[in-house]
Design an enzyme around this catalytic site. Sequence first.
Site, mmCIF file in Angstrom:
data_model
loop_
_atom_site.group_PDB
_atom_site.id
_atom_site.type_symbol
_atom_site.label_atom_id
_atom_site.label_comp_id
_atom_site.label_asym_id
_atom_site.label_seq_id
_atom_site.Cartn_x
_atom_site.Cartn_y
_atom_site.Cartn_z
ATOM 1 N N VAL B 112 0.921 -1.135 -0.182
ATOM 2 C CA VAL B 112 0.037 0.057 0.117
ATOM 3 C C VAL B 112 0.711 1.151 -0.140
ATOM 4 O O VAL B 112 1.678 1.313 0.860
ATOM 5 C CB VAL B 112 -0.654 0.099 1.169
ATOM 6 N N VAL B 113 0.792 2.159 -1.198
ATOM 7 C CA VAL B 113 1.472 3.415 -1.017
ATOM 8 C C VAL B 113 0.828 4.306 -1.651
ATOM 9 O O VAL B 113 0.126 4.093 -2.803
ATOM 10 C CB VAL B 113 3.030 2.944 -1.820
ATOM 11 N N GLY B 122 -6.401 12.336 1.941
ATOM 12 C CA GLY B 122 -7.201 11.184 1.779
ATOM 13 C C GLY B 122 -7.165 10.060 0.860
ATOM 14 O O GLY B 122 -8.091 9.213 0.742
ATOM 15 N N LEU B 123 -6.291 10.136 0.075
ATOM 16 C CA LEU B 123 -6.074 9.197 -1.123
ATOM 17 C C LEU B 123 -5.813 7.888 -0.334
ATOM 18 O O LEU B 123 -6.250 6.704 -0.890
ATOM 19 C CB LEU B 123 -4.921 9.307 -1.977
ATOM 20 N N GLY B 124 -5.152 7.821 0.579
ATOM 21 C CA GLY B 124 -4.922 6.314 1.186
ATOM 22 C C GLY B 124 -5.988 5.890 1.849
ATOM 23 O O GLY B 124 -6.320 4.518 1.611
ATOM 24 N N PRO B 149 5.199 -0.037 12.441
ATOM 25 C CA PRO B 149 4.626 0.724 13.631
ATOM 26 C C PRO B 149 4.079 2.016 13.158
ATOM 27 O O PRO B 149 2.952 2.499 13.715
ATOM 28 C CB PRO B 149 5.873 0.765 14.274
ATOM 29 N N TYR B 155 -4.636 2.334 9.773
ATOM 30 C CA TYR B 155 -5.553 1.275 9.551
ATOM 31 C C TYR B 155 -6.725 1.440 10.442
ATOM 32 O O TYR B 155 -7.696 1.052 10.429
ATOM 33 C CB TYR B 155 -4.567 0.003 9.599
HETATM 34 C C1 LIG Z 1 0.360 4.953 4.723
HETATM 35 C C2 LIG Z 1 0.108 5.795 3.456
HETATM 36 C C3 LIG Z 1 -0.638 4.606 2.333
HETATM 37 C C4 LIG Z 1 -1.124 6.756 3.753
HETATM 38 O O1 LIG Z 1 -1.588 7.388 2.576
HETATM 39 P P1 LIG Z 1 -2.274 8.996 2.756
HETATM 40 O O2 LIG Z 1 -2.755 9.326 1.317
HETATM 41 O O3 LIG Z 1 -1.350 9.745 3.361
HETATM 42 O O4 LIG Z 1 -3.404 8.775 3.640
HETATM 43 P P2 LIG Z 1 -4.700 9.764 3.996
HETATM 44 O O5 LIG Z 1 -4.340 11.037 3.367
HETATM 45 O O6 LIG Z 1 -6.079 9.007 3.800
HETATM 46 O O7 LIG Z 1 -4.515 9.662 5.626
HETATM 47 C C5 LIG Z 1 -3.376 10.080 6.176
HETATM 48 C C6 LIG Z 1 -3.940 10.975 7.432
HETATM 49 O O8 LIG Z 1 -4.131 12.161 6.837
HETATM 50 C C7 LIG Z 1 -5.246 12.642 7.532
HETATM 51 N N1 LIG Z 1 -6.261 13.346 6.103
HETATM 52 C C8 LIG Z 1 -7.446 12.424 5.592
HETATM 53 N N2 LIG Z 1 -7.762 13.385 4.590
HETATM 54 C C9 LIG Z 1 -7.198 14.656 4.960
HETATM 55 C C10 LIG Z 1 -7.285 15.879 4.299
HETATM 56 N N3 LIG Z 1 -8.109 16.032 3.222
HETATM 57 N N4 LIG Z 1 -6.676 17.041 4.742
HETATM 58 C C11 LIG Z 1 -5.874 16.704 5.577
HETATM 59 N N5 LIG Z 1 -5.603 15.490 6.381
HETATM 60 C C12 LIG Z 1 -6.233 14.457 5.947
HETATM 61 C C13 LIG Z 1 -5.870 11.356 7.777
HETATM 62 O O9 LIG Z 1 -6.952 11.755 9.137
HETATM 63 C C14 LIG Z 1 -4.905 10.649 8.080
HETATM 64 O O10 LIG Z 1 -4.638 10.472 9.233
HETATM 65 P P3 LIG Z 1 -4.807 8.824 10.102
HETATM 66 O O11 LIG Z 1 -3.516 8.195 9.417
HETATM 67 O O12 LIG Z 1 -4.321 9.496 11.482
HETATM 68 O O13 LIG Z 1 -5.947 8.317 10.029
HETATM 69 C C15 LIG Z 1 1.050 6.668 2.912
HETATM 70 O O14 LIG Z 1 1.535 7.539 3.830
HETATM 71 C C16 LIG Z 1 2.289 5.984 2.408
HETATM 72 O O15 LIG Z 1 2.262 5.706 1.217
HETATM 73 N N6 LIG Z 1 3.514 5.849 3.190
HETATM 74 C C17 LIG Z 1 4.627 5.213 2.735
HETATM 75 C C18 LIG Z 1 4.218 3.573 2.599
HETATM 76 C C19 LIG Z 1 3.768 2.841 3.576
HETATM 77 O O16 LIG Z 1 4.082 3.129 4.810
HETATM 78 N N7 LIG Z 1 2.691 2.015 3.507
HETATM 79 C C20 LIG Z 1 1.967 1.142 4.426
HETATM 80 C C21 LIG Z 1 2.673 0.059 4.738
HETATM 81 S S1 LIG Z 1 1.995 -1.010 6.035
#
Ligand SMILES: CC(C)(COP(=O)(O)OP(=O)(O)OC[C@H]1O[C@@H](n2cnc3c(N)ncnc32)[C@H](O)[C@@H]1OP(=O)(O)O)[C@@H](O)C(=O)NCCC(=O)NCCS
Lengths: 175, 175
Positions: B112-113, B122-124, B149, B155
């Site tokens: 997941v990335v 919010g894309l994640g 961690p 999640y």
């Molecule tokens: C983990 C990962 C996939 C999350 O993706 P993301 O697009 O940043 O996730 P989101 O934006 O949906 O959510 C991240 C945080 O931003 C916040 N957020 C969501 N929408 C938002 C918005 N519109 N404005 C500001 N913040 C927002 C969320 O509350 C969330 O906080 P939470 O983690 O406490 O729930 C990304 O950080 C990543 O690729 N990391 C590196 C690879 C990795 O670690 N992958 C997982 C392996 S297990």
Amino acid sequence: MRETWHVNAAQDPVDENDRLHRLYGVGFEELQVPNPERRLFLSLERQVDLLELERLTTAVGWRPRPIRRVRRALCHSLLVVGVWCHDPLLPRLVGFARCIGDGVINATVWDVVIHPAYQGVGLGHGLMAFVVKQLQVMGVEQITLFADPGVIRFYQNQGWEVEPNNQRCCFWYAC
Amino acid sequence: MRETWHVNAAQDPVDENDRLHRLYGVGFEELQVPNPERRLFLSLERQVDLLELERLTTAVGWRPRPIRRVRRALCHSLLVVGVWCHDPLLPRLVGFARCIGDGVINATVWDVVIHPAYQGVGLGHGLMAFVVKQLQVMGVEQITLFADPGVIRFYQNQGWEVEPNNQRCCFWYAC
Ligand SMILES: CC(C)(COP(=O)(O)OP(=O)(O)OC[C@H]1O[C@@H](n2cnc3c(N)ncnc32)[C@H](O)[C@@H]1OP(=O)(O)O)[C@@H](O)C(=O)NCCC(=O)NCCS
Ligand SMILES: CC(C)(COP(=O)(O)OP(=O)(O)OC[C@H]1O[C@@H](n2cnc3c(N)ncnc32)[C@H](O)[C@@H]1OP(=O)(O)O)[C@@H](O)C(=O)NCCC(=O)NCCS
């Protein structure tokens, strides 16, 4: 005359191997057990009867699943391994494990079970060693599994790392 | 004249949907993002370029894998999802996830990335909700994943249970 033929055949290692092949398919292996009167075999190919599998899993307290769904899940598994208590006519299923995965980078082992009457003599270890070897031969990079608290030691003793890098498992259930 | 035709087409929702279908295949979905000038799409069918995927995963610090192995792993995955930053000619891959599994009882989410430039909006969450929905439609009973961690909260906030019944994950590595 017939009797004599049977006795001779049983002593002929070529015929014996041929007969085991017919029962357990390509790549079967024998497991060493303390009781010399029992022969136990690992098989990748012998068809698992789904009702027999259900009896095995309920014997260790797992709740039964719809047979139809189990059949489909087995069909789409990467590896299905049975442990069989040998009988020339009707081997009995006394252990089981299966894996899902892409066969290249990831595989996950599920549903590892040895019948209670056969536990504690090394079959579980033998089964897991066989599963890991099969996945190694495929070239799988990383194998994972989820261990209940009571069996963590069982896996650790076989070289599995528990939560490397503090990774935690997360579950999501349909119902 | 040509210009006019283009402008009209862009305003016609039927043509527009048709064009998106051609880019993202059956079952694509649009993700809502704060920036109104960007459109982001989830796709199950748009072919992922493996070099583009490598750029994405190295951008979050994951070590590169042999392309040949990644291709085979993707081929044998149950589900492969791309997050695309829309461009009518050449969409860019900005997110990714895949699942392995039997499609019935078990599925595991891997890789997941979201690209760092697109994180935190919010894309994640959108990607994970889409993945879970697809697996639900298939009828998968139980979905699992391994969380580093730093992303356990991510999640948990989406309803994933961490180590239910004190289950621990065990890993075994090829090298
Ligand atoms: C983990 C990962 C996939 C999350 O993706 P993301 O697009 O940043 O996730 P989101 O934006 O949906 O959510 C991240 C945080 O931003 C916040 N957020 C969501 N929408 C938002 C918005 N519109 N404005 C500001 N913040 C927002 C969320 O509350 C969330 O906080 P939470 O983690 O406490 O729930 C990304 O950080 C990543 O690729 N990391 C590196 C690879 C990795 O670690 N992958 C997982 C392996 S297990
Ligand atoms: C977990 C399970 C598969 C182990 O199977 P098993 O055949 O009993 O396993 P083994 O006999 O190889 O090993 C069990 C123990 O007996 C010991 N043992 C092995 N060979 C032995 C022998 N010849 N004589 C006496 N003891 C022996 C081992 O040291 C081992 O101890 P350890 O767990 O500390 O390593 C089995 O107990 C089972 O099916 N449990 C219920 C289902 C379950 O929990 N499955 C796992 C879900 S994650």
